[in-house]
Motif scaffolding. Sequence first.
Motif, mmCIF file in Angstrom:
data_model
loop_
_atom_site.group_PDB
_atom_site.id
_atom_site.type_symbol
_atom_site.label_atom_id
_atom_site.label_comp_id
_atom_site.label_asym_id
_atom_site.label_seq_id
_atom_site.Cartn_x
_atom_site.Cartn_y
_atom_site.Cartn_z
ATOM 1 N N TYR B 239 1.470 5.519 7.133
ATOM 2 C CA TYR B 239 2.491 4.572 6.678
ATOM 3 C C TYR B 239 3.223 3.958 7.882
ATOM 4 C CZ TYR B 239 6.486 2.722 4.110
ATOM 5 O OH TYR B 239 7.443 1.894 3.586
ATOM 6 N N LEU B 240 3.612 4.816 8.827
ATOM 7 C CA LEU B 240 4.335 4.327 10.010
ATOM 8 C C LEU B 240 3.464 3.358 10.810
ATOM 9 C CD1 LEU B 240 6.025 7.620 11.267
ATOM 10 C CD2 LEU B 240 7.153 5.689 10.196
ATOM 11 N N ARG B 241 2.162 3.668 10.901
ATOM 12 C CA ARG B 241 1.264 2.791 11.652
ATOM 13 C C ARG B 241 1.031 1.480 10.922
ATOM 14 N NH1 ARG B 241 -3.173 7.096 13.744
ATOM 15 N NH2 ARG B 241 -2.180 7.562 15.723
ATOM 16 N N LEU B 245 5.625 0.779 12.902
ATOM 17 C CA LEU B 245 6.914 1.394 13.211
ATOM 18 C C LEU B 245 6.804 2.354 14.383
ATOM 19 C CD1 LEU B 245 7.858 2.005 9.509
ATOM 20 C CD2 LEU B 245 8.933 0.360 11.010
#
Lengths: 368, 248
Positions: B239-241, B245
């Motif tokens: 999700y962060l990638r 982020l």
Amino acid sequence: MDFSTQAIPRIDPRRPWVLGPSGLKRIVLGDDSGSRDAALLAHGPAHKPLRSSGPFSQRLLVVAHAERGQLDDAAREAIAAAAILAGKDGEVLALLYGMQDAAPEALAELAVDRALTVADPGYAPEQKLALLQQLLQQESPHTVLFADRGEDADLGRRLACRTRLSVVTDVVEIAADGVRRRQPGAGFSLRERAQLLLLARGVAEAKLPFVGKGERLQTTALSAISEQVQDLGSAASPASELALEEADLIVSAGNGVSNVPGFLALAEALGAAVGASRVAVDDGRFSRDKQVGATGKTVQASAYIALGISGAVQHLQGIKSCRHVIAVNLDAAAPMIKRADLSIIDDCQSFISAFEALVRRERKEKQQ
Amino acid sequence: MKIAVLVAPAVHPVSGRPCAGEADLAALALAQRLSSQVDVWYAGAADDAALADYLARGADNIHSLSLSPGSDVLAALCSVLQGVDMVLCGARAGGGDGSGLLPYQLAEQLGRALLPDVLDLSKSDQQWQALQALPKGVRRTLAAKLPLVASVHARAASAVGWSYARLQQGKIQRKAATGAALPQVVLEPARRARALVAASKVSGHARMQGAIAGGEGKSAGIVVKQGDSVEKAQVVLDYLRQHQLVDF
């Protein structure tokens, strides 16, 4: 009268029907065949009407910088303000930096009628001013709107001083009798509506019931322009060294986190700033300056990872302007799960150790 | 090198009395670190008592251009700042309009390079390098030649502490000046601002359905229950990638 003995005629509200030759629905009593109406439970994405199909006699221009290809709430509010102010014969133009990959549907969803999308050249005020002046000459908008924060505020002020347009900064309300801005120490001041408005947060409701046309705007290419000031590059200092209000990535611990050294190791591995909920601070696990929420700090990180925080209203208030919220909690019914964009139902201790190991491994692989 | 620092009284957030502004104090401290020839300038209608804080916080001598209330300070400042190599001021005054426009106007009028929101200035070769504060902790390095105008960020290192001795020794020199009249503004007490809301033409039924579909228009996030901790950690990293982020 004895009702219990009466046969109560019961009518199925969704009786099957067939389409008659006249094109009308025909219900055949006692017949089980035919189609039934679709249940009203499954909602597709609501279809929004077009704001105005033209012809347009006047234009408004919004200038915004996107971050990672997306506009933030302040920029969306500026576009919404333009769309509401435009009226039936007003066209909403936008100059969007860093949104060159946006689809026409995405632009239409923003309620933009025509947009000039340009790759963000970084620090290049003279180049941006030249493009803006060309756009002003070509389209002659009656109002230019900027969000009053970051790059947009800087560019708006430069444009006002270069073109000598009338300007009002920090606009908090646009009303029929003029615009109101916040005056330091003196409440609001009421001014005439200027050609260039720099909008504070909350001027307009960003959620709109209509879409724009979402077309592309064309201009002739400009020749290269020399800058007075040279950009020697920028660096983001690690979030762990920043004040909590400034940090872009925050990991925050609540009552569910008992292994504080492990949590701090995760923050260090991620390069994130450390926050905490009120409970964790009151327990003495974290210092008071780490507290996020109504009595602590209000943060505006792009990503906020809440570990073992149930999400009391006061805490949710503090993370209102965070873009992406990721929650890790054992309780799937916690209020934080409702707020979060990604929720993990898991025990914090095992998650933290697994996540830290993963982050360290991936970082190592990246360096090699 | 001659440096001019522009100061203006701010409004104290609690008492409402005039005091020194944070960003202006930072500009004063930065100027005193860079050069021994520092002139402190003020233009406006404030009296000596409002400027006393700057004397106590390290300004030896303040040149005050006295203008009548409600007049533009730009022309008066431009005339005295012509020969100055470097002009420093706070990014935003804490009093008056506090619009943050003055450094931009000065740079435009004087035809100089502008370095906005500076945290620190240092000299390298013929150029001056400025560390610029951007939101979310990003720091940018800009380089420009003299003469220049720089607005100093409130987070830059502040001036020395308040001292009664310096307050007594400091002087304020007044000089009359004139400026164009600014348009009249009507002041009102602060209240909750009314946001612009688009008139919705859909039926009540459609609005109710919209309210059921998602609270306040926000669709619920993804909830992951399946898998062990390692798999869930991978989901978070993905999700962060996906949203860029993290940088690895």
